[in-house]
Design a protein around this motif. Structure first.
Motif, PDB file in Angstrom:
ATOM      1  N   PHE A  18     -23.415  -4.713   4.866  1.00  0.00           N
ATOM      2  CA  PHE A  18     -22.373  -4.857   5.572  1.00  0.00           C
ATOM      3  C   PHE A  18     -21.137  -5.276   4.606  1.00  0.00           C
ATOM      4  CE2 PHE A  18     -25.149  -5.148   9.360  1.00  0.00           C
ATOM      5  CZ  PHE A  18     -24.382  -4.661  10.255  1.00  0.00           C
ATOM      6  N   GLY A  19     -21.379  -5.786   3.686  1.00  0.00           N
ATOM      7  CA  GLY A  19     -20.390  -6.066   2.631  1.00  0.00           C
ATOM      8  C   GLY A  19     -19.841  -4.968   2.149  1.00  0.00           C
ATOM      9  N   ALA A  20     -20.951  -4.114   1.571  1.00  0.00           N
ATOM     10  CA  ALA A  20     -20.599  -2.566   0.819  1.00  0.00           C
ATOM     11  C   ALA A  20     -19.873  -1.788   1.824  1.00  0.00           C
ATOM     12  CB  ALA A  20     -22.131  -2.117   0.628  1.00  0.00           C
ATOM     13  N   ILE A  21     -20.078  -1.675   3.259  1.00  0.00           N
ATOM     14  CA  ILE A  21     -19.399  -1.026   3.868  1.00  0.00           C
ATOM     15  C   ILE A  21     -17.824  -1.462   3.757  1.00  0.00           C
ATOM     16  CG2 ILE A  21     -18.823  -0.343   6.488  1.00  0.00           C
ATOM     17  CD1 ILE A  21     -22.016  -0.271   6.658  1.00  0.00           C
ATOM     18  N   TRP A  22     -17.786  -2.859   3.980  1.00  0.00           N
ATOM     19  CA  TRP A  22     -16.399  -3.397   3.945  1.00  0.00           C
ATOM     20  C   TRP A  22     -15.751  -3.036   2.563  1.00  0.00           C
ATOM     21  CZ3 TRP A  22     -15.452  -9.318   4.248  1.00  0.00           C
ATOM     22  CH2 TRP A  22     -13.848  -9.306   4.379  1.00  0.00           C
ATOM     23  N   GLY A  23     -16.372  -3.099   1.534  1.00  0.00           N
ATOM     24  CA  GLY A  23     -15.675  -2.743   0.013  1.00  0.00           C
ATOM     25  C   GLY A  23     -15.454  -1.268   0.171  1.00  0.00           C
ATOM     26  N   LEU A  24     -16.483  -0.377   0.740  1.00  0.00           N
ATOM     27  CA  LEU A  24     -16.196   1.006   0.913  1.00  0.00           C
ATOM     28  C   LEU A  24     -14.867   1.304   1.554  1.00  0.00           C
ATOM     29  CD1 LEU A  24     -17.029   3.859   0.112  1.00  0.00           C
ATOM     30  CD2 LEU A  24     -18.343   3.917   2.041  1.00  0.00           C
ATOM     31  N   LEU A  25     -14.575   0.554   2.674  1.00  0.00           N
ATOM     32  CA  LEU A  25     -13.254   0.654   3.440  1.00  0.00           C
ATOM     33  C   LEU A  25     -12.154   0.446   2.768  1.00  0.00           C
ATOM     34  CD1 LEU A  25     -14.761   0.125   6.991  1.00  0.00           C
ATOM     35  CD2 LEU A  25     -14.341   2.263   5.927  1.00  0.00           C
ATOM     36  N   GLU A  26     -12.415  -0.935   2.051  1.00  0.00           N
ATOM     37  CA  GLU A  26     -11.098  -1.334   1.446  1.00  0.00           C
ATOM     38  C   GLU A  26     -10.732  -0.284   0.323  1.00  0.00           C
ATOM     39  OE1 GLU A  26      -9.426  -4.191   1.114  1.00  0.00           O
ATOM     40  OE2 GLU A  26     -10.178  -5.608   2.710  1.00  0.00           O
ATOM     41  N   ALA A  27     -11.607   0.454  -0.285  1.00  0.00           N
ATOM     42  CA  ALA A  27     -11.373   1.136  -1.145  1.00  0.00           C
ATOM     43  C   ALA A  27     -10.746   2.591  -1.130  1.00  0.00           C
ATOM     44  CB  ALA A  27     -12.415   1.411  -2.556  1.00  0.00           C
ATOM     45  N   THR A  28     -11.082   2.842   0.279  1.00  0.00           N
ATOM     46  CA  THR A  28     -10.714   4.363   0.655  1.00  0.00           C
ATOM     47  C   THR A  28      -9.459   4.125   1.788  1.00  0.00           C
ATOM     48  OG1 THR A  28     -12.653   4.118   2.235  1.00  0.00           O
ATOM     49  CG2 THR A  28     -13.108   5.153   0.093  1.00  0.00           C
ATOM     50  N   VAL A  29      -9.945   3.356   2.983  1.00  0.00           N
ATOM     51  CA  VAL A  29      -8.823   3.304   4.028  1.00  0.00           C
ATOM     52  C   VAL A  29      -7.754   2.365   3.365  1.00  0.00           C
ATOM     53  CG1 VAL A  29      -8.536   2.132   6.157  1.00  0.00           C
ATOM     54  CG2 VAL A  29     -10.761   3.591   5.803  1.00  0.00           C
ATOM     55  N   GLY A  30      -8.322   1.195   2.830  1.00  0.00           N
ATOM     56  CA  GLY A  30      -7.280   0.278   2.374  1.00  0.00           C
ATOM     57  C   GLY A  30      -6.287   1.179   1.304  1.00  0.00           C
ATOM     58  N   TYR A  31      -6.714   1.886   0.260  1.00  0.00           N
ATOM     59  CA  TYR A  31      -6.072   2.793  -0.506  1.00  0.00           C
ATOM     60  C   TYR A  31      -4.980   3.700   0.197  1.00  0.00           C
ATOM     61  CZ  TYR A  31      -4.573   6.195  -4.070  1.00  0.00           C
ATOM     62  OH  TYR A  31      -4.135   7.103  -4.836  1.00  0.00           O
ATOM     63  N   LEU A  32      -5.591   4.281   1.354  1.00  0.00           N
ATOM     64  CA  LEU A  32      -4.417   5.190   1.730  1.00  0.00           C
ATOM     65  C   LEU A  32      -3.448   4.366   2.856  1.00  0.00           C
ATOM     66  CD1 LEU A  32      -7.266   7.577   3.450  1.00  0.00           C
ATOM     67  CD2 LEU A  32      -5.824   8.098   1.609  1.00  0.00           C
ATOM     68  N   LEU A  33      -3.828   3.208   3.232  1.00  0.00           N
ATOM     69  CA  LEU A  33      -2.992   2.189   4.039  1.00  0.00           C
ATOM     70  C   LEU A  33      -1.607   1.684   3.140  1.00  0.00           C
ATOM     71  CD1 LEU A  33      -5.324   0.130   6.330  1.00  0.00           C
ATOM     72  CD2 LEU A  33      -3.614   2.380   6.985  1.00  0.00           C
ATOM     73  N   HIS A  34      -2.004   1.585   1.524  1.00  0.00           N
ATOM     74  CA  HIS A  34      -1.023   1.180   0.888  1.00  0.00           C
ATOM     75  C   HIS A  34       0.200   2.268   0.702  1.00  0.00           C
ATOM     76  CE1 HIS A  34      -2.636  -2.377  -0.752  1.00  0.00           C
ATOM     77  NE2 HIS A  34      -3.967  -1.582  -1.118  1.00  0.00           N
ATOM     78  N   TRP A  35       0.018   3.438   1.167  1.00  0.00           N
ATOM     79  CA  TRP A  35       1.145   4.271   1.366  1.00  0.00           C
ATOM     80  C   TRP A  35       1.882   4.167   2.529  1.00  0.00           C
ATOM     81  CZ3 TRP A  35       1.873   7.273  -2.766  1.00  0.00           C
ATOM     82  CH2 TRP A  35       0.913   7.488  -3.692  1.00  0.00           C
ATOM     83  N   LEU A  36       1.519   3.334   3.459  1.00  0.00           N
ATOM     84  CA  LEU A  36       2.361   3.031   4.687  1.00  0.00           C
ATOM     85  C   LEU A  36       3.104   1.564   4.267  1.00  0.00           C
ATOM     86  CD1 LEU A  36      -0.349   3.642   7.568  1.00  0.00           C
ATOM     87  CD2 LEU A  36       1.342   4.986   6.762  1.00  0.00           C
ATOM     88  N   PRO A  37       4.115   1.102   5.124  1.00  0.00           N
ATOM     89  CA  PRO A  37       4.934   0.112   5.216  1.00  0.00           C
ATOM     90  C   PRO A  37       4.364  -1.158   4.703  1.00  0.00           C
ATOM     91  CG  PRO A  37       5.723   1.142   6.840  1.00  0.00           C
ATOM     92  CD  PRO A  37       4.389   2.072   6.510  1.00  0.00           C
ATOM     93  N   SER A  38       4.723  -1.939   3.910  1.00  0.00           N
ATOM     94  CA  SER A  38       4.358  -2.962   3.203  1.00  0.00           C
ATOM     95  C   SER A  38       3.556  -3.835   4.205  1.00  0.00           C
ATOM     96  CB  SER A  38       5.438  -3.929   2.575  1.00  0.00           C
ATOM     97  OG  SER A  38       5.020  -5.105   1.975  1.00  0.00           O
TER      98      SER A  38
END
Length: 227
Positions: A18-38
């Motif tokens: 579960f921690g790895a899934i969260w880390g994976l989503l942080e690295a992928t979905v989180g990365y993509l979300l950084h292109w959106l507003p602050s």
């Protein structure tokens, strides 16, 4: 290997998963979300992380699964320190790590209230209250962390530049976060109704957990390096 050791290993690997899934989503979905507003990343990723932490807890019946998931997700981000980090970009690594750890501590603490046995109606009100308190709690702790950083480094984060910014971070951004968490909460209540209040567990053969957990962890690390 004895049955007890097998069960313990499965529990640990499930928590790591579960921690790895969260880390994976942080690295992928989180990365993509950084292109959106602050700050969009913050109020999207915490609901996802909270849902994964509580699912890990429910799947293992071990409350420490919440903390383990947070530590694993935060540890995955340590990989960034092995990569080039020009200027003040080190804070772009530290702040998410600190956020994840604070979020896991808050969810762990409030999970005791979330799991209280009472009538379904009272449970709904208590659990929604816990969700609100958890959102406000981790955001307030993050502001404290930013204040400590300012005292040490002299770098003033936007969230604490003035009172209006602080309130916006805690309550306005927190309100967006609340909407997403309420959506997950609705799915949780629906799942309990459909399954007649039985825990939603991650059930799979042992061999699959043995493969899936390290594979997801490796995938999360690779995503951090790649993105």
């Amino acid at each position: 290997m004895t049955m007890e050791k097998k069960n313990n290993l499965r529990q640990v690997l499930t928590m790591i998963l579960f921690g790895a899934i969260w880390g994976l989503l942080e690295a992928t979905v989180g990365y993509l979300l950084h292109w959106l507003p602050s700050m969009v990343t913050g109020f999207v990723m915490f609901p996802i992380g909270a849902a994964l932490m509580m699912w890990g807890f429910r799947s293992t019946d071990e409350r420490k699964a919440i903390l383990v998931a947070g530590l694993v997700a935060a540890a995955i981000k340590v990989v960034n320190f092995a990569l080039p980090l020009p200027g003040n970009d080190i804070m772009r690594v530290l702040n998410p790590m600190i956020s994840i750890i604070l979020q896991s501590i808050i969810v762990f603490g409030f999970s005791f209230l979330f799991e209280r046995k009472t009538t379904p109606m009272k449970a709904t009100f208590v659990q929604l209250g816990v969700i609100v308190a958890a959102i406000v709690g981790w955001r307030m702790l993050f502001l404290v962390n930013q204040a400590v950083n300012y005292a040490i480094t002299g770098v003033l984060a936007a969230q604490i530049q003035n009172f209006a910014n602080a309130m916006d971070f805690v309550f306005l951004k927190g309100a967006y976060e609340l909407l997403i968490l309420v959506f997950f909460y609705g799915l949780y209540r629906l799942g309990k109704f459909v399954l007649w209040k039985q825990p939603i567990r991650l059930t799979s053969p042992d061999w699959l957990i043995y493969i899936l957990s390290p594979l997801t962890l490796a995938g999360a690390v690779f995503a951090v390096v790649l993105l």
